[in-house]
Design an enzyme around this catalytic site. Structure first.
Site: not given
Length: 328
Positions: A92, A163, A204
């Site tokens: 990331e 995301k 994440c």
């Protein structure tokens, strides 16, 4: 590949049937079936081999210089491909500091220099590439996303994952971080067929939401990849736990690929990039330093796990159901 052997088997079967009517030719019949059996065994071995491929997760040291960050990523992609990796993932925010105050400064459009460099690397090495994530700015809206671009072995962008769940946390006396101060959440799923299998990509904080992993599995993904940057509070507590949990819950492979820890950075990444199999066993991991982890992804073992503990056939669809509101 199989057609010639199948036709051979049919012809030999017809020939052997006639031979059975003549006792003197039993030995010839046995030899014929032995030959076909050996050929079919080779086919099965080849099919099994096709279900195994090498994955590499690159734990990169990321700093303030975007150009150097990207060059470092390309160098490690080339190295991983040279070592036989067919699917590679970056971490990331590999081309920028992980900070809400810098996302806008480092943001690029989808036709920016970073995406071009990753595309060239994927094409040159003929690998599938999960391009970690970068701050992406949408040309039309000006909104900024934490985006992972996914490339096929021709260098084409086949999917981009923005995301979905933004990292907004406040752990008293330990850490406060709010991506929503700068970023906009994505609203689409990211499942890609790489030939060996389908992979599901998320970023994440997305790993904390088991529903997403379950939906990806329902869409056919057998390998979930999470470029991520857990910190020094959440990393030791939850990093490995969440990966093994998602793997066991869904009987899939899971990889979480972190940046290396940069002592000079305001945000300290935990590191410890890890690959887990469908049984929850750790296949590869590392410490906080820059490195590449490798593992063979053997889909045969996934099938064995699902046969041993058949949770998919035992789900109670008469009592509960998981479905997506928005289709991929």
């Amino acid at each position: 590949m199989y057609r010639g052997l199948i036709n051979s088997f049919k012809n030999t079967s017809k020939f052997s049937t006639s031979l059975f009517n003549n006792n003197n030719n039993c030995s010839t019949t046995t030899k014929s079936f032995t030959h076909i059996s050996q050929q079919l065994r080779k086919v099965h071995l080849m099919a099994d081999k096709e279900k195994v491929f090498k994955f590499a997760g690159i734990q990169l040291l990321c700093g303030d210089n975007k150009e150097e960050n990207v060059q470092n990523a390309i160098k490690h992609i080339d190295e991983a491909a040279k070592n036989g990796a067919k699917l590679i993932s970056l971490p990331e925010c590999f081309n920028s500091p992980y900070s809400t105050s810098t996302f806008e400064k480092y943001s690029e459009t989808e036709d920016g220099e970073t995406v071009k460099k990753l595309s060239e690397a994927a094409k040159r090495n003929q690998i599938f590439l999960v391009g970690g994530s970068i701050p992406e700015i949408d040309k039309a809206t000006g909104k900024i996303y934490n985006t992972c671009f996914i490339f096929n072995d021709k260098g084409e962008v086949v999917k981009k994952h923005r995301k979905i769940h933004l990292f907004d946390i406040d752990v008293p006396n330990k850490i406060r971080f709010k991506e929503s101060e700068t970023l906009t959440p994505g609203d689409s799923f990211s499942v890609v067929d790489i030939g060996y299998c389908k992979i599901g990509v998320a970023i994440c904080y997305d790993i904390r939401f088991p529903e997403l992993a379950m939906l990806y599995s329902k869409m056919g993904a057998k390998f979930l990849i999470y470029p991520g940057a857990f910190n020094m509070v959440t990393g030791p507590a939850h990093w490995e736990l969440l990966q093994r949990g998602r793997a066991v819950d869904n009987q899939v492979f899971v990889a979480a690929i972190s940046p290396a820890r940069n002592p000079s950075s305001t945000y300290q990444a935990w590191g410890h990039s890890t690959i887990v199999n469908s049984w929850g066993t750790i296949l590869a991991t590392t410490d906080e330093h820059q490195s590449i982890i490798y593992s063979d992804i053997d889909l045969n073992t996934l099938n064995e796990t699902r046969s041993s503990i058949p949770i998919y056939s035992q789900k109670r669809d008469d009592l509960y159901k998981l479905d997506s509101i928005k289709k991929q």
